[in-house]
Design an enzyme around this catalytic site. Structure first.
Site, mmCIF file in Angstrom:
data_model
loop_
_atom_site.group_PDB
_atom_site.id
_atom_site.type_symbol
_atom_site.label_atom_id
_atom_site.label_comp_id
_atom_site.label_asym_id
_atom_site.label_seq_id
_atom_site.Cartn_x
_atom_site.Cartn_y
_atom_site.Cartn_z
ATOM 1 N N ARG A 119 -16.817 1.135 -2.856
ATOM 2 C CA ARG A 119 -16.148 0.230 -1.919
ATOM 3 C C ARG A 119 -16.720 -1.176 -2.019
ATOM 4 O O ARG A 119 -17.931 -1.368 -2.118
ATOM 5 C CB ARG A 119 -16.303 0.737 -0.484
ATOM 6 C CG ARG A 119 -15.584 2.042 -0.226
ATOM 7 C CD ARG A 119 -15.498 2.381 1.242
ATOM 8 N NE ARG A 119 -14.911 3.692 1.416
ATOM 9 C CZ ARG A 119 -13.613 3.953 1.373
ATOM 10 N NH1 ARG A 119 -12.759 2.960 1.177
ATOM 11 N NH2 ARG A 119 -13.157 5.174 1.532
ATOM 12 N N LYS B 208 -7.630 -3.321 2.348
ATOM 13 C CA LYS B 208 -6.386 -2.745 2.853
ATOM 14 C C LYS B 208 -6.077 -3.330 4.219
ATOM 15 O O LYS B 208 -6.977 -3.558 5.035
ATOM 16 C CB LYS B 208 -6.476 -1.216 2.924
ATOM 17 C CG LYS B 208 -7.599 -0.673 3.768
ATOM 18 C CD LYS B 208 -7.635 0.852 3.697
ATOM 19 C CE LYS B 208 -8.836 1.411 4.468
ATOM 20 N NZ LYS B 208 -8.901 2.892 4.390
ATOM 21 N N PHE C 235 -1.752 0.211 -10.656
ATOM 22 C CA PHE C 235 -2.217 -1.077 -10.145
ATOM 23 C C PHE C 235 -3.450 -1.616 -10.846
ATOM 24 O O PHE C 235 -3.902 -2.727 -10.536
ATOM 25 C CB PHE C 235 -2.462 -1.028 -8.628
ATOM 26 C CG PHE C 235 -3.195 0.182 -8.129
ATOM 27 C CD1 PHE C 235 -4.535 0.363 -8.374
ATOM 28 C CD2 PHE C 235 -2.509 1.138 -7.390
ATOM 29 C CE1 PHE C 235 -5.203 1.474 -7.900
ATOM 30 C CE2 PHE C 235 -3.175 2.263 -6.915
ATOM 31 C CZ PHE C 235 -4.530 2.433 -7.163
ATOM 32 N N LYS D 33 0.863 -1.181 0.000
ATOM 33 C CA LYS D 33 0.000 0.000 0.000
ATOM 34 C C LYS D 33 0.901 1.234 0.000
ATOM 35 O O LYS D 33 1.635 1.466 0.959
ATOM 36 C CB LYS D 33 -0.928 0.022 1.221
ATOM 37 C CG LYS D 33 -1.916 1.180 1.189
ATOM 38 C CD LYS D 33 -2.793 1.190 2.442
ATOM 39 C CE LYS D 33 -3.906 2.223 2.284
ATOM 40 N NZ LYS D 33 -3.411 3.585 2.007
#
Length: 294
Positions: free
Chosen positions: A200, A206, A130, A58
């Site tokens: 989301r 995460k 990504f 991350k």
């Protein structure tokens, strides 16, 4: 509406108008309409089938979406990158992070927020890509296409984020420990079978050694005792509409000159109550890469 406002006490009327102005300064119509529908992460929780996910670092940078012509922030503002930085980039949409390296978040923000780009500063920035938001197929298929794209582009500052698989939770925790010990922020988990969709979901997760989130400053609450005449706490609201006091973690300087009403801040916490309120929230920093208040 005018009759209702005229009947309010003057103090409440001023508070209402100030809050209304702060709202529209942070959420102008043009920004809301142009904000790209990005894939956003939920928080990792035990029980996830790890074999379904790719794992990567991350990055503590600024989210940036390439639409084939311009780079945009998460909120839809155009990023003033130097012409050479995006020269000959493909028309293919890319989703990634502008990043100056571990522990250099402030430098990244200072560079990217400049309306007139500083070439020397931008040479320290990398675009860590990504995903390919508009590429057909699941992430398992988008990932090799992304690798091919960045290899063919031959720009050392445009890189595909390294993705790996982990065997079990112990291996995931070991990778997290190693990443954080080296100055990294945490890990991201991307479901291989997932298609790109905004909002989301558990398609993206995460994992960090601590929980954190963002909240918008709604008001300044006055201090008492040793904080008399200074900020006592911030009255904030999360992206999901939860409101609470945020007082712990503020420095004396931040109490004398608190974050502006309408600005966004990051806070750490220890999970949530049954009503969704963060437990033991602590102020961390102002999100200067999010739209500043006017």
């Amino acid at each position: 509406m005018a009759h209702i406002l005229s009947s309010l006490p003057r103090s409440l009327l001023f508070s209402f108008l100030a809050a209304l102005a702060a709202f529209f300064s942070v959420f102008p119509a043009s920004a809301a309409e142009s904000a790209p529908p990005l894939l956003l992460a939920n928080v990792y929780r035990p029980g996830i089938v790890l074999s379904d996910y790719w794992v990567s670092e991350k990055f503590d940078g600024i989210r940036a979406f390439w639409d084939g012509t311009h780079l945009y922030t998460r909120q839809g503002a155009i990023i003033a990158a130097p012409a050479w930085f995006t020269a000959d980039w493909p028309k293919t949409a890319m989703d990634g992070e502008l990043w100056a390296g571990r522990g250099r978040f402030a430098q990244t923000v200072a560079t990217v927020r400049r309306e007139t780009p500083d070439d020397d500063a931008w040479r320290e920035i990398r675009y860590m890509v990504f995903d390919l938001p508009r590429y057909p197929g699941a992430f398992d298929e988008r990932l090799p296409a992304l690798r091919n794209l960045t290899e063919e582009l031959k720009r050392p500052w445009v890189r595909t984020v390294e993705q790996t698989k982990v065997a079990n939770r112990a291996a995931l925790q070991a990778l997290l420990t190693q990443t954080v010990a080296g100055g990294g922020e945490g890990l991201m988990l991307h479901r291989g079978a997932s298609f790109y969709r905004g909002g989301r979901s558990d398609d993206l997760l995460k994992l960090k050694p601590h929980d954190d989130a963002e909240a918008k400053v709604l008001a300044h609450l006055p201090g008492k005792g040793k904080y008399q005449g200074q900020l006592g706490a911030l009255w904030v609201e999360t992206e999901t509409g939860i409101r609470f006091r945020l007082g712990s973690g503020l420095s004396d300087a931040e109490r004398r000159q608190p974050p502006l009403i309408g600005s966004w801040v990051t806070f750490r916490h220890n999970g949530f109550t049954e009503h969704g309120v963060p437990r033991f929230p602590r102020f961390l920093r102002i999100r200067e890469d999010w739209p500043p208040a006017q």
